[in-house]
Write a protein that holds these residues in place. Structure first.
Motif, PDB file in Angstrom:
ATOM      1  N   ASP A 275       1.022 -23.115  -6.858  1.00 26.14           N
ATOM      2  CA  ASP A 275       1.418 -22.894  -8.244  1.00 26.14           C
ATOM      3  C   ASP A 275       1.502 -21.413  -8.604  1.00 26.14           C
ATOM      4  OD1 ASP A 275       1.530 -25.630  -8.741  1.00 26.14           O
ATOM      5  OD2 ASP A 275      -0.624 -25.711  -9.208  1.00 26.14           O
ATOM      6  N   ALA A 276       0.848 -20.544  -7.822  1.00 21.22           N
ATOM      7  CA  ALA A 276       0.812 -19.124  -8.170  1.00 21.22           C
ATOM      8  C   ALA A 276       0.750 -18.262  -6.916  1.00 21.22           C
ATOM      9  CB  ALA A 276      -0.383 -18.835  -9.067  1.00 21.22           C
ATOM     10  N   LYS A 277       1.063 -16.992  -7.103  1.00 20.30           N
ATOM     11  CA  LYS A 277       0.917 -16.022  -6.014  1.00 20.30           C
ATOM     12  C   LYS A 277       0.285 -14.748  -6.571  1.00 20.30           C
ATOM     13  CE  LYS A 277       5.439 -13.619  -6.182  1.00 20.30           C
ATOM     14  NZ  LYS A 277       6.048 -14.222  -7.372  1.00 20.30           N
ATOM     15  N   LEU A 278      -0.360 -13.992  -5.708  1.00 18.10           N
ATOM     16  CA  LEU A 278      -1.042 -12.768  -6.106  1.00 18.10           C
ATOM     17  C   LEU A 278      -0.418 -11.581  -5.374  1.00 18.10           C
ATOM     18  CD1 LEU A 278      -3.400 -11.240  -7.515  1.00 18.10           C
ATOM     19  CD2 LEU A 278      -4.779 -11.732  -5.475  1.00 18.10           C
ATOM     20  N   ILE A 279      -0.086 -10.549  -6.136  1.00 18.11           N
ATOM     21  CA  ILE A 279       0.418  -9.306  -5.555  1.00 18.11           C
ATOM     22  C   ILE A 279      -0.612  -8.216  -5.802  1.00 18.11           C
ATOM     23  CG2 ILE A 279       2.253  -7.576  -5.557  1.00 18.11           C
ATOM     24  CD1 ILE A 279       4.116  -9.688  -6.761  1.00 18.11           C
TER      25      ILE A 279
ATOM     26  N   SER B 281      10.983  -7.157  -5.408  1.00 13.89           N
ATOM     27  CA  SER B 281      11.249  -8.286  -4.509  1.00 13.89           C
ATOM     28  C   SER B 281      10.055  -9.225  -4.440  1.00 13.89           C
ATOM     29  CB  SER B 281      11.601  -7.775  -3.106  1.00 13.89           C
ATOM     30  OG  SER B 281      12.787  -7.003  -3.125  1.00 13.89           O
ATOM     31  N   ALA B 282       8.861  -8.650  -4.394  1.00 12.84           N
ATOM     32  CA  ALA B 282       7.643  -9.468  -4.333  1.00 12.84           C
ATOM     33  C   ALA B 282       7.479 -10.297  -5.603  1.00 12.84           C
ATOM     34  CB  ALA B 282       6.426  -8.577  -4.122  1.00 12.84           C
TER      35      ALA B 282
ATOM     36  N   ASN C  73       0.835  -1.201   0.000  1.00 14.49           N
ATOM     37  CA  ASN C  73       0.000   0.000   0.000  1.00 14.49           C
ATOM     38  C   ASN C  73       0.867   1.248   0.000  1.00 14.49           C
ATOM     39  OD1 ASN C  73       0.869   0.437   2.712  1.00 14.49           O
ATOM     40  ND2 ASN C  73      -0.756  -0.932   3.450  1.00 14.49           N
ATOM     41  N   GLY C  74       0.241   2.396   0.237  1.00 16.59           N
ATOM     42  CA  GLY C  74       0.975   3.642   0.192  1.00 16.59           C
ATOM     43  C   GLY C  74       2.115   3.719   1.180  1.00 16.59           C
ATOM     44  N   ASP C  75       2.012   2.975   2.288  1.00 11.61           N
ATOM     45  CA  ASP C  75       3.062   3.003   3.304  1.00 11.61           C
ATOM     46  C   ASP C  75       4.179   2.000   3.018  1.00 11.61           C
ATOM     47  OD1 ASP C  75       1.760   4.974   4.813  1.00 11.61           O
ATOM     48  OD2 ASP C  75       0.515   3.474   5.821  1.00 11.61           O
ATOM     49  N   THR C  76       3.839   0.887   2.373  1.00 13.88           N
ATOM     50  CA  THR C  76       4.833  -0.178   2.190  1.00 13.88           C
ATOM     51  C   THR C  76       5.354  -0.289   0.767  1.00 13.88           C
ATOM     52  OG1 THR C  76       3.069  -1.806   1.768  1.00 13.88           O
ATOM     53  CG2 THR C  76       3.804  -1.527   4.061  1.00 13.88           C
ATOM     54  N   PHE C  77       4.740   0.455  -0.158  1.00 12.20           N
ATOM     55  CA  PHE C  77       5.120   0.321  -1.561  1.00 12.20           C
ATOM     56  C   PHE C  77       6.409   1.073  -1.897  1.00 12.20           C
ATOM     57  CE2 PHE C  77       5.245   2.112  -5.830  1.00 12.20           C
ATOM     58  CZ  PHE C  77       5.188   0.957  -6.610  1.00 12.20           C
ATOM     59  N   SER C  78       7.215   0.441  -2.698  1.00 12.03           N
ATOM     60  CA  SER C  78       8.351   1.067  -3.387  1.00 12.03           C
ATOM     61  C   SER C  78       8.642   0.173  -4.583  1.00 12.03           C
ATOM     62  CB  SER C  78       9.579   1.172  -2.479  1.00 12.03           C
ATOM     63  OG  SER C  78      10.111  -0.107  -2.212  1.00 12.03           O
ATOM     64  N   THR C  79       9.348   0.681  -5.560  1.00 12.48           N
ATOM     65  CA  THR C  79       9.656  -0.158  -6.718  1.00 12.48           C
ATOM     66  C   THR C  79      10.537  -1.337  -6.300  1.00 12.48           C
ATOM     67  OG1 THR C  79      11.449   1.391  -7.234  1.00 12.48           O
ATOM     68  CG2 THR C  79       9.381   1.645  -8.448  1.00 12.48           C
TER      69      THR C  79
END
Length: 341
Positions: free
Chosen positions: A72-76, A62-63, A51-57
């Motif tokens: 089999d999959a992950k969601l970001i 890394s995610a 979110n706005g507090d944890t986001f950076s490029t």
């Protein structure tokens, strides 16, 4: 990509999606569907939220690089990050991060933007940022629903609840509650429960008038309409009802003033030759709302609408600078404005 096209993608979602547009209700519904398609409800390892507090490029990169944990999959999900606040350099950097998805087939990314944060522009003059982002990630555009589609959606929602909603009843609902899909969904659930509690299966206009909650904007619109139509008794009745519901007169007057200003603006733009669709886009309003406002504004003149604005501003000044009871000032506004040519 349209919402309909995205619905087909839900069978095999892949890569990244950028949700943008004005219809937040549909964005939320499709986001829920995407979650169900990619990860289990309680899978905290493969459902990554920024979110706005944890986001950076760097955090996003890394995610994307992380491998799914026993899946089999992950969601970001990225939310609360304003694209409008980013510089062109930051947008380019973000697009570079999106390109990492090509080497991470097990990752599904959704970048959720609030209404108004990213505008597509027009076919002749598309927004440069929109074009840049659409080349790096699949953009799913959720525009405001047209009145016809909104009415069809409401009727289908009623049917799912076991209630038949004739067109006249649906139109009454839109007129009373506005075109916000969150509000309509709540009112449809309430009306469906009421109709079934009465042992019936068909919604009526009377049910809508009795059960549905009138939006503040619609109440202000009806009050202004009463002034335009020279119906002081109707204006007094609306004020009495808002007073009974203990609505603050300052807030009501603010809504009334906003409606009058919108009527003036819509009438002026219409007189300049703009269509309902063009006005809706310019003012960022629903076409259904603009159509209602234009119908009302056409019954008056630009000069009288300008005079109504002045009367509202004068009433606001009296409320803020005198000891006179505020609803008495609104009563005076109703009496004077609805009888003044």
């Amino acid at each position: 990509m349209t919402p309909v096209e995205f619905r087909a993608e839900l069978k095999h979602p892949r890569g990244g999606y950028l949700f943008c547009g004005e219809e937040d209700y549909l964005k939320r519904r499709y986001l829920e569907s995407l979650r169900k398609a990619v990860v289990a409800e309680d899978d905290v390892f493969n459902h990554i939220r920024l979110n706005g507090d944890t986001f950076s490029t760097d955090a996003l990169a890394s995610a994307i690089a992380m491998l799914p944990v026993m899946a089999d999959a992950k969601l970001i999900e990225v939310e609360g990050v304003s694209l409008a606040a980013m510089s062109d350099t930051e947008i380019e950097e973000l697009c570079g991060i999106f390109s990492l998805l090509e080497n991470s087939p097990e990752t599904v990314l959704v970048f959720y933007t609030e209404a108004g944060d990213l505008e597509p522009g027009t076919p002749k003059q598309p927004d440069k940022r929109y074009v840049t982002l659409s080349e790096a990630i699949t953009v799913v555009l959720f525009p405001r629903e047209t009145p016809a589609r909104l009415a069809a959606w409401a009727a289908k929602h009623f049917t799912a609840e076991g209630v038949a909603a004739p067109p006249m009843a649906v139109n009454a609902l839109l007129s009373r509650c506005g075109c916000d899909m969150y509000t309509l969904a709540s009112e449809i659930d309430k009306l469906s429960a009421y109709v079934k509690s009465k042992g019936r299966e068909i919604l009526t206009e009377e049910d809508v008038a009795l059960v549905a909650s009138e939006s503040k904007e619609i109440a202000a619109f009806d009050f202004t309409n009463a002034l335009i139509d020279f119906r002081p008794e109707a204006a007094f009745s609306i004020l009495a009802e808002r007073k009974r519901q203990k609505e603050k007169p300052e807030i009501l007057l603010s809504s009334i003033t906003r409606v009058v200003c919108d009527l003036y603006m819509i009438r002026t733009l219409s007189d300049s030759g703009m269509t309902v669709g063009e006005i809706a886009k310019k003012l960022k309003k629903h076409e259904y709302t603009v159509g209602l406002y234009l119908k009302s504004a056409s019954k008056s003149t630009v000069t009288r609408l300008n005079a109504l604005m002045d009367a509202c501003f004068e009433a606001d000044l009296r409320i803020k600078s005198t000891s006179v009871e505020s609803y008495a000032i609104l009563d005076r506004l109703a009496a004077e404005a609805s009888t003044r040519p």
